[in-house]
Design a protein around this motif. Structure first.
Motif, PDB file in Angstrom:
ATOM      1  N   GLY A  38       0.826  -1.197   0.000  1.00 41.02           N
ATOM      2  CA  GLY A  38       0.000   0.000   0.000  1.00 41.02           C
ATOM      3  C   GLY A  38       0.861   1.247   0.000  1.00 41.02           C
ATOM      4  N   LEU A  39       0.220   2.399   0.096  1.00 38.26           N
ATOM      5  CA  LEU A  39       0.936   3.672   0.034  1.00 38.26           C
ATOM      6  C   LEU A  39       0.259   4.705   0.930  1.00 38.26           C
ATOM      7  CD1 LEU A  39       3.258   5.222  -1.414  1.00 38.26           C
ATOM      8  CD2 LEU A  39       1.555   5.982  -3.083  1.00 38.26           C
ATOM      9  N   SER A  40       1.066   5.379   1.724  1.00 37.58           N
ATOM     10  CA  SER A  40       0.596   6.510   2.521  1.00 37.58           C
ATOM     11  C   SER A  40       1.361   7.744   2.077  1.00 37.58           C
ATOM     12  CB  SER A  40       0.825   6.261   4.014  1.00 37.58           C
ATOM     13  OG  SER A  40       0.084   5.147   4.451  1.00 37.58           O
ATOM     14  N   ILE A  41       0.685   8.900   2.081  1.00 36.52           N
ATOM     15  CA  ILE A  41       1.271  10.121   1.519  1.00 36.52           C
ATOM     16  C   ILE A  41       1.069  11.281   2.476  1.00 36.52           C
ATOM     17  CG2 ILE A  41       1.267  11.726  -0.431  1.00 36.52           C
ATOM     18  CD1 ILE A  41       0.098   9.530  -2.159  1.00 36.52           C
ATOM     19  N   GLY A  42       2.115  12.053   2.665  1.00 38.59           N
ATOM     20  CA  GLY A  42       2.036  13.326   3.366  1.00 38.59           C
ATOM     21  C   GLY A  42       2.297  14.454   2.388  1.00 38.59           C
ATOM     22  N   ILE A  43       1.514  15.537   2.481  1.00 36.90           N
ATOM     23  CA  ILE A  43       1.588  16.620   1.494  1.00 36.90           C
ATOM     24  C   ILE A  43       1.860  17.941   2.206  1.00 36.90           C
ATOM     25  CG2 ILE A  43       0.408  17.799  -0.393  1.00 36.90           C
ATOM     26  CD1 ILE A  43      -1.458  15.359  -0.580  1.00 36.90           C
ATOM     27  N   ALA A  44       2.768  18.726   1.654  1.00 39.37           N
ATOM     28  CA  ALA A  44       3.038  20.077   2.152  1.00 39.37           C
ATOM     29  C   ALA A  44       3.144  21.007   0.960  1.00 39.37           C
ATOM     30  CB  ALA A  44       4.322  20.111   2.975  1.00 39.37           C
ATOM     31  N   THR A  45       2.579  22.201   1.106  1.00 37.58           N
ATOM     32  CA  THR A  45       2.532  23.172   0.011  1.00 37.58           C
ATOM     33  C   THR A  45       3.162  24.485   0.461  1.00 37.58           C
ATOM     34  OG1 THR A  45       0.524  22.199  -0.918  1.00 37.58           O
ATOM     35  CG2 THR A  45       1.035  24.453  -1.564  1.00 37.58           C
ATOM     36  N   ARG A  46       3.909  25.077  -0.433  1.00 42.13           N
ATOM     37  CA  ARG A  46       4.513  26.392  -0.158  1.00 42.13           C
ATOM     38  C   ARG A  46       3.499  27.470  -0.514  1.00 42.13           C
ATOM     39  NH1 ARG A  46       9.848  29.052  -3.057  1.00 42.13           N
ATOM     40  NH2 ARG A  46      10.319  30.576  -1.432  1.00 42.13           N
ATOM     41  N   ARG A  47       2.925  28.066   0.493  1.00 46.69           N
ATOM     42  CA  ARG A  47       1.870  29.055   0.263  1.00 46.69           C
ATOM     43  C   ARG A  47       2.393  30.488   0.243  1.00 46.69           C
ATOM     44  NH1 ARG A  47      -0.384  25.001   3.418  1.00 46.69           N
ATOM     45  NH2 ARG A  47      -2.304  24.087   2.587  1.00 46.69           N
ATOM     46  N   ASP A  48       3.586  30.699   0.736  1.00 50.91           N
ATOM     47  CA  ASP A  48       4.145  32.040   0.810  1.00 50.91           C
ATOM     48  C   ASP A  48       5.522  32.022   0.165  1.00 50.91           C
ATOM     49  OD1 ASP A  48       5.072  34.543   1.383  1.00 50.91           O
ATOM     50  OD2 ASP A  48       4.359  34.554   3.453  1.00 50.91           O
ATOM     51  N   ALA A  49       5.768  32.972  -0.735  1.00 44.74           N
ATOM     52  CA  ALA A  49       7.054  33.018  -1.425  1.00 44.74           C
ATOM     53  C   ALA A  49       8.207  33.254  -0.467  1.00 44.74           C
ATOM     54  CB  ALA A  49       7.039  34.106  -2.499  1.00 44.74           C
ATOM     55  N   ASP A  50       7.924  33.813   0.706  1.00 48.08           N
ATOM     56  CA  ASP A  50       8.981  34.074   1.675  1.00 48.08           C
ATOM     57  C   ASP A  50       9.357  32.841   2.479  1.00 48.08           C
ATOM     58  OD1 ASP A  50       9.065  36.734   0.903  1.00 48.08           O
ATOM     59  OD2 ASP A  50       7.552  37.340   2.368  1.00 48.08           O
ATOM     60  N   ASN A  51       8.532  31.808   2.436  1.00 50.31           N
ATOM     61  CA  ASN A  51       8.821  30.590   3.180  1.00 50.31           C
ATOM     62  C   ASN A  51       9.965  29.814   2.521  1.00 50.31           C
ATOM     63  OD1 ASN A  51       6.771  31.249   4.887  1.00 50.31           O
ATOM     64  ND2 ASN A  51       5.306  29.767   4.073  1.00 50.31           N
ATOM     65  N   ASP A  52      10.782  29.219   3.348  1.00 52.87           N
ATOM     66  CA  ASP A  52      11.900  28.415   2.854  1.00 52.87           C
ATOM     67  C   ASP A  52      11.359  27.126   2.237  1.00 52.87           C
ATOM     68  OD1 ASP A  52      14.212  27.107   2.314  1.00 52.87           O
ATOM     69  OD2 ASP A  52      14.956  27.075   4.378  1.00 52.87           O
ATOM     70  N   PRO A  53      11.604  26.879   0.940  1.00 53.15           N
ATOM     71  CA  PRO A  53      11.068  25.657   0.328  1.00 53.15           C
ATOM     72  C   PRO A  53      11.664  24.383   0.933  1.00 53.15           C
ATOM     73  CG  PRO A  53      12.606  26.746  -1.155  1.00 53.15           C
ATOM     74  CD  PRO A  53      12.356  27.691  -0.032  1.00 53.15           C
ATOM     75  N   MET A  54      12.825  24.485   1.587  1.00 51.34           N
ATOM     76  CA  MET A  54      13.432  23.312   2.192  1.00 51.34           C
ATOM     77  C   MET A  54      12.614  22.786   3.362  1.00 51.34           C
ATOM     78  SD  MET A  54      15.956  22.815   0.253  1.00 51.34           S
ATOM     79  CE  MET A  54      16.841  21.538   1.152  1.00 51.34           C
ATOM     80  N   LEU A  55      11.695  23.620   3.884  1.00 55.24           N
ATOM     81  CA  LEU A  55      10.840  23.167   4.980  1.00 55.24           C
ATOM     82  C   LEU A  55       9.741  22.229   4.498  1.00 55.24           C
ATOM     83  CD1 LEU A  55      10.417  26.526   6.938  1.00 55.24           C
ATOM     84  CD2 LEU A  55      11.914  24.614   7.504  1.00 55.24           C
ATOM     85  N   LEU A  56       9.499  22.188   3.192  1.00 60.19           N
ATOM     86  CA  LEU A  56       8.409  21.367   2.676  1.00 60.19           C
ATOM     87  C   LEU A  56       8.638  19.877   2.941  1.00 60.19           C
ATOM     88  CD1 LEU A  56       7.669  23.074  -0.772  1.00 60.19           C
ATOM     89  CD2 LEU A  56       6.310  23.184   1.319  1.00 60.19           C
ATOM     90  N   LEU A  57       9.884  19.439   2.882  1.00 56.79           N
ATOM     91  CA  LEU A  57      10.154  18.017   3.072  1.00 56.79           C
ATOM     92  C   LEU A  57       9.854  17.567   4.509  1.00 56.79           C
ATOM     93  CD1 LEU A  57      11.058  15.595   1.444  1.00 56.79           C
ATOM     94  CD2 LEU A  57      13.417  16.075   2.110  1.00 56.79           C
ATOM     95  N   PRO A  58      10.374  18.241   5.549  1.00 52.98           N
ATOM     96  CA  PRO A  58       9.997  17.813   6.909  1.00 52.98           C
ATOM     97  C   PRO A  58       8.516  18.023   7.213  1.00 52.98           C
ATOM     98  CG  PRO A  58      11.332  19.808   6.970  1.00 52.98           C
ATOM     99  CD  PRO A  58      11.399  19.295   5.586  1.00 52.98           C
ATOM    100  N   GLU A  59       7.892  19.035   6.606  1.00 52.37           N
ATOM    101  CA  GLU A  59       6.460  19.228   6.813  1.00 52.37           C
ATOM    102  C   GLU A  59       5.660  18.084   6.189  1.00 52.37           C
ATOM    103  OE1 GLU A  59       6.492  24.154   6.906  1.00 52.37           O
ATOM    104  OE2 GLU A  59       5.730  23.059   5.164  1.00 52.37           O
ATOM    105  N   ALA A  60       6.063  17.674   4.971  1.00 50.42           N
ATOM    106  CA  ALA A  60       5.386  16.549   4.331  1.00 50.42           C
ATOM    107  C   ALA A  60       5.634  15.253   5.111  1.00 50.42           C
ATOM    108  CB  ALA A  60       5.870  16.403   2.887  1.00 50.42           C
ATOM    109  N   ASP A  61       6.822  15.122   5.697  1.00 48.59           N
ATOM    110  CA  ASP A  61       7.119  13.957   6.526  1.00 48.59           C
ATOM    111  C   ASP A  61       6.206  13.915   7.753  1.00 48.59           C
ATOM    112  OD1 ASP A  61       8.320  11.713   7.527  1.00 48.59           O
ATOM    113  OD2 ASP A  61      10.091  12.746   8.277  1.00 48.59           O
ATOM    114  N   GLN A  62       5.957  15.078   8.355  1.00 50.82           N
ATOM    115  CA  GLN A  62       5.048  15.133   9.504  1.00 50.82           C
ATOM    116  C   GLN A  62       3.627  14.779   9.081  1.00 50.82           C
ATOM    117  OE1 GLN A  62       5.378  18.740  11.766  1.00 50.82           O
ATOM    118  NE2 GLN A  62       3.454  18.406  12.856  1.00 50.82           N
TER     119      GLN A  62
END
Length: 416
Positions: free
Chosen positions: A337-361
């Motif tokens: 099976g497959l489980s998925i976590g999703i994170a989106t960059r909603r603000d251009a000022d946000n660091d895109p590198m945070l998307l990976l740990p956010e999606a992991d959470q």
């Protein structure tokens, strides 16, 4: 911003053919070979200056109209090449300086180089055909010296180098054959051998340089890609994530039940399953999304979508496709099976590198929800943060008490 590879690529078909190799190579290797044309510009400048000096000496010794015409053509071509080289170097240093009229700058560089060699050949013909021993010495030094340096300078474009050599050596030998001095006639036999030798050296250097570029590309590919699935690895994914734009979303994927398959049927079955899963994931994601294997049974996808409503459709399709049975080469039929976590960059000022740990959470929340589903990352609000701080504050005294009691109990045991 245009890349160096785009800037250094000619546009006209004859120029492209001249600078290509006959070996079947990818675009990156072809561009790497072509870039040898623009290395060591100092040798081009020194060669042009030496040619002008020799022509000046020949004019002083024998000021005939043919030498004056040769000097004029050579000067024009040298100035033209210097102008093209100067423009090319400025563009390479700062691609923002590129203008629409610069699209043919590489073609002009190649054409200028070929024409310059052609006029050197004409000059060598004049030097050898007049029967003057001094002119013959300078003509030989000019033609053979340029050809010898040329065969080693550019190992990337053997077709162009071969044409340049022929344009110089053939007129040089023809001039010796047509001259009035019999002692120059042996050059007619020597020149083809010299031409064959220099072409052979250039061909061998080309093969060695081609092998080096292919080894470098393979090494770079292995450093940035998973050797099992062929997908980009974690390092490559982070590099692409760092350059992500505002509309970027990260999907963190983890297989459900993979460990059981790997433990029960062995690592070969697990590797075959991971390869098949990677192919299905790649087929579910629209271009130009980036798919990577982060390690183990974890994958990640970087999606560039202006409309976030497309993300759930991608996640739903991924879960359905990955859950279909897999017929492995060993004859086994397995399911995961497959489980998925999703994170989106909603603000251009946000660091895109945070998307990976956010999606992991968010993936952790999807696992808690029963697996086989997806969850979005939900940023904690102030109330949640305050509640977490109060819980931690309440836990500290208890932890301290446990630590103290445990320490005292340890002392009692020691004393006993």
């Amino acid at each position: 911003m245009p890349s160096e590879q785009v800037l250094l690529k000619p546009r006209l078909a004859p120029m492209i053919w001249l600078t290509e190799t006959s070996a079947p190579v990818c675009v990156e290797i072809s561009d790497g070979l072509r870039r040898t044309l623009f290395r060591r510009m100092s040798s081009l400048i020194s060669g042009s200056l030496v040619g002008l000096i020799i022509i000046a000496i020949l004019l002083y010794r024998n000021p005939i109209p043919a030498f004056f015409a040769w000097a004029a053509v050579d000067t024009i071509l040298v100035l033209f090449r210097f102008a093209v080289i100067g423009r090319l170097m400025r563009i390479l240093r700062d691609p923002s300086l590129r203008r629409p009229r610069d699209t043919l700058v590489v073609d002009a560089f190649i054409a200028g180089s070929v024409l310059w060699c052609a006029q050197i050949g004409v000059g060598a013909f004049l030097c050898m055909s007049l029967g003057d021993p001094v002119l013959a010495v300078f003509g030989t030094m000019l033609s053979t010296g340029i050809v010898g340096a040329m065969c080693a300078r550019n190992p990337g474009s053997p077709r162009m180098v071969k044409l340049q050599m022929v344009l110089i050596i053939v007129p040089y030998a023809a001039g010796a054959a047509m001259g009035p001095e019999p002692w120059l006639w042996p050059i007619v036999l020597i020149a083809p051998l010299y031409l064959w030798g220099t072409i052979s050296i250039n061909r061998e250097l080309h093969i060695d340089y081609l092998k080096m570029l292919m080894a470098q590309q393979e090494s770079s590919h292995l450093a940035l890609h998973c050797s099992l699935t062929g997908l980009p690895n974690r390092s490559s994914f982070k590099a692409r994530l760092k350059a992500a734009e505002r509309n970027a979303s990260v999907l963190f994927l983890d297989l459900d039940g993979f460990k059981a398959v790997n433990d029960q049927h062995g690592h070969p079955a697990g590797d075959a399953l991971l390869t098949a899963v990677g192919e299905r994931i790649r087929g579910c994601v629209p271009d130009p999304a980036d798919v990577a294997r982060l390690g183990g049974d974890e994958f990640a996808i970087l999606v560039h979508a202006d409309d976030e409503r497309t993300i759930p459709a991608i996640a739903t399709r991924l879960i359905a496709e990955v859950a279909r049975p897999y017929a492995l080469p060993t004859g086994l039929v397995v399911r995961v099976g497959l489980s998925i976590g999703i994170a989106t960059r909603r603000d251009a000022d946000n660091d895109p590198m945070l998307l990976l740990p956010e999606a992991d959470q968010a993936l952790y929340e999807a696992k808690r929800a029963g697996k086989g589903t997806y969850r979005w990352f939900q940023p904690a609000n102030d109330a949640d943060l305050s509640s977490q701080v109060r819980e931690l504050r309440d836990m500290l005294p208890k932890a301290q008490t446990v630590r103290e009691h445990g320490f005292e109990a340890g002392l009692s045991v020691t004393r006993a």
